[in-house]
Design an enzyme around this catalytic site. Structure first.
Site, mmCIF file in Angstrom:
data_model
loop_
_atom_site.group_PDB
_atom_site.id
_atom_site.type_symbol
_atom_site.label_atom_id
_atom_site.label_comp_id
_atom_site.label_asym_id
_atom_site.label_seq_id
_atom_site.Cartn_x
_atom_site.Cartn_y
_atom_site.Cartn_z
ATOM 1 N N SER A 7 0.851 -1.480 -0.131
ATOM 2 C CA SER A 7 -0.061 -0.008 0.046
ATOM 3 C C SER A 7 0.594 1.324 0.048
ATOM 4 C CB SER A 7 -0.710 0.015 1.364
ATOM 5 O OG SER A 7 -1.387 1.308 1.392
ATOM 6 N N TYR B 273 -1.582 -0.300 10.355
ATOM 7 C CA TYR B 273 -1.750 -0.987 9.066
ATOM 8 C C TYR B 273 -0.465 -0.666 8.227
ATOM 9 C CZ TYR B 273 -3.877 -1.275 4.441
ATOM 10 O OH TYR B 273 -3.977 -1.426 3.053
HETATM 11 P P1 NAP Z 1 -11.993 -5.299 -0.872
HETATM 12 O O1 NAP Z 1 -12.709 -4.494 -2.109
HETATM 13 O O2 NAP Z 1 -12.842 -4.803 0.366
HETATM 14 O O3 NAP Z 1 -12.140 -6.757 -0.972
HETATM 15 C C1 NAP Z 1 -11.611 -7.593 0.052
HETATM 16 C C2 NAP Z 1 -11.565 -9.011 -0.100
HETATM 17 O O4 NAP Z 1 -10.905 -9.590 0.751
HETATM 18 C C3 NAP Z 1 -13.034 -9.576 -0.488
HETATM 19 O O5 NAP Z 1 -12.723 -10.609 -1.459
HETATM 20 C C4 NAP Z 1 -13.004 -10.507 0.878
HETATM 21 O O6 NAP Z 1 -13.972 -11.515 0.766
HETATM 22 C C5 NAP Z 1 -11.662 -10.776 1.308
HETATM 23 N N1 NAP Z 1 -10.971 -10.987 2.368
HETATM 24 C C6 NAP Z 1 -10.989 -10.203 3.514
HETATM 25 N N2 NAP Z 1 -10.739 -10.617 4.556
HETATM 26 C C7 NAP Z 1 -10.104 -11.749 4.305
HETATM 27 C C8 NAP Z 1 -9.217 -12.926 4.744
HETATM 28 N N3 NAP Z 1 -8.894 -12.659 6.197
HETATM 29 N N4 NAP Z 1 -8.952 -13.899 4.101
HETATM 30 C C9 NAP Z 1 -9.067 -14.077 2.650
HETATM 31 N N5 NAP Z 1 -10.101 -13.032 1.983
HETATM 32 C C10 NAP Z 1 -10.548 -12.004 3.079
HETATM 33 O O7 NAP Z 1 -10.484 -4.782 -0.487
HETATM 34 P P2 NAP Z 1 -9.415 -3.981 -1.637
HETATM 35 O O8 NAP Z 1 -9.426 -2.664 -1.406
HETATM 36 O O9 NAP Z 1 -9.665 -4.842 -2.903
HETATM 37 O O10 NAP Z 1 -8.153 -4.485 -0.705
HETATM 38 C C11 NAP Z 1 -7.365 -5.649 -1.285
HETATM 39 C C12 NAP Z 1 -5.977 -5.215 -0.993
HETATM 40 O O11 NAP Z 1 -5.471 -3.989 -1.517
HETATM 41 C C13 NAP Z 1 -5.633 -5.165 0.571
HETATM 42 O O12 NAP Z 1 -4.115 -6.018 0.578
HETATM 43 C C14 NAP Z 1 -5.442 -4.079 0.863
HETATM 44 O O13 NAP Z 1 -4.657 -3.653 1.940
HETATM 45 C C15 NAP Z 1 -4.717 -3.226 -0.556
HETATM 46 N N6 NAP Z 1 -4.850 -1.761 -0.587
HETATM 47 C C16 NAP Z 1 -6.149 -1.411 -0.894
HETATM 48 C C17 NAP Z 1 -6.354 -0.089 -1.065
HETATM 49 C C18 NAP Z 1 -7.410 0.701 -1.169
HETATM 50 O O14 NAP Z 1 -7.540 1.942 -1.379
HETATM 51 N N7 NAP Z 1 -8.582 0.078 -1.551
HETATM 52 C C19 NAP Z 1 -5.218 0.939 -0.983
HETATM 53 C C20 NAP Z 1 -3.912 0.148 -0.724
HETATM 54 C C21 NAP Z 1 -3.886 -1.187 -0.422
HETATM 55 P P3 NAP Z 1 -14.608 -12.413 2.026
HETATM 56 O O15 NAP Z 1 -15.499 -11.165 2.710
HETATM 57 O O16 NAP Z 1 -15.710 -13.347 1.202
HETATM 58 O O17 NAP Z 1 -13.656 -12.782 2.945
#
Ligand code: NAP
Length: 254
Positions: A146, A159
């Site tokens: 991130s 985080y």
């Molecule tokens: P998201 O849209 O909320 O999706 C989260 C996904 O993770 C869902 O498919 C959820 O499905 C699954 N999940 C949650 N907890 C889990 C666990 N313990 N084990 C396995 N699966 C799990 O999130 P996102 O924004 O795409 O984030 C993905 C990655 O990008 C993360 O590493 C986050 O730190 C990183 N990131 C995001 C942002 C941002 O602005 N969005 C910025 C920087 C980094 P279920 O509920 O079925 O488990």
């Protein structure tokens, strides 16, 4: 604008954790569109089934396994069922993360510190330990870090520290897994997913986030998928141990 997409993953098998929505789903979809057999996973069977169905409806080869990344048996199942089904692993994208608290670091409870370490760092290490015996020569790992790993963001300081740890993990494992496996990371900026709902829920917060970028917009899951697919592909065959920041020019490093 329609984009041309290559077929860089023809015949390859890719596992993406936390891939039933958001960035993980977009990465799985991109790898699938480029010819990979993709293994979808997340905590909930229903979400896994729906995501697999969505990909299959687009004519992609997809298979689903429930995997809460901090559950040891789920991690074993994810690897074993992938190998049983496809016989090998070429790409692993470690994408799962948690951000359970908005407390400052000095006020963060020990149980929250444990959870952050467990899901954001330790689960990646153990998943890769499990996957390693099955990784092909020329295989590739992508870890999702991130922008917060470079540039601490209020309400998510601890985080961010776990995401900084992933930069070190990427460097260390690149050394350990060379020359047969490359390992790189993507550090997303702000992407309006459920995970970052605090940005999209409030129009004023969203605007501030947009204005902080040089490109005056938030990122999309597809922007992150494009970078992850590049790093996982042979186009990046001379790149290992690196992190690409995909954040529209948010301040990060020189
Ligand atoms: P998201 O849209 O909320 O999706 C989260 C996904 O993770 C869902 O498919 C959820 O499905 C699954 N999940 C949650 N907890 C889990 C666990 N313990 N084990 C396995 N699966 C799990 O999130 P996102 O924004 O795409 O984030 C993905 C990655 O990008 C993360 O590493 C986050 O730190 C990183 N990131 C995001 C942002 C941002 O602005 N969005 C910025 C920087 C980094 P279920 O509920 O079925 O488990």
């Amino acid at each position: 604008m329609s984009k041309k997409i290559g077929r860089r993953f023809e015949g390859k098998v890719a596992i993406v954790t936390a891939s039933t929505q958001g960035i993980g789903f977009a990465i799985a979809e991109r790898l699938g569109l480029e010819g990979a057999s993709v293994v979808i996973s997340s905590r909930k069977q229903k979400n896994v089934d729906e995501a697999v169905e969505k990909l299959k409806n687009k004519g992609l080869e997809a298979f689903g396994v429930v995997c809460h990344v901090s559950n040891a048996q789920h991690r074993k199942d994810l690897i074993q069922k992938t190998v049983d089904k496809y016989g090998k692993i070429d790409v692993v994208v470690s994408n799962a993360a948690a951000n359970p608290s908005v407390d400052s670091i000095l006020l963060t409870q020990e149980s929250v510190l444990d959870k952050l370490w467990e899901i954001n760092v330790k689960a990646t290490v153990i998943l890769l330990q499990e996957a390693a015996p099955h990784l092909q020569k020329g295989s590739s790992i992508v870890i999702i870090s991130s922008i917060a790993g470079y540039n601490p963001q209020p309400s998510m300081f601890m985080y961010g520290v776990t995401k900084t740890a992933l930069l070190g993990l990427t460097k260390a494992l690149a050394t350990e897994m060379a020359p047969d496996t490359r390992i790189n990371a993507v550090a997303p900026g702000f992407v309006p997913t459920n995970f970052a709902a605090f940005i999209t829920k409030d129009e004023a917060v969203r605007q501030v986030a947009e204005e902080k970028t040089l490109l005056h917009r938030l990122g999309t899951p597809e922007d992150m998928a494009a970078a992850a697919a590049f790093l996982a592909s042979d186009d990046a065959c001379y790149i290992t141990g690196e992190t690409i920041i995909v954040a529209g020019g948010l301040p990060s490093r020189l």
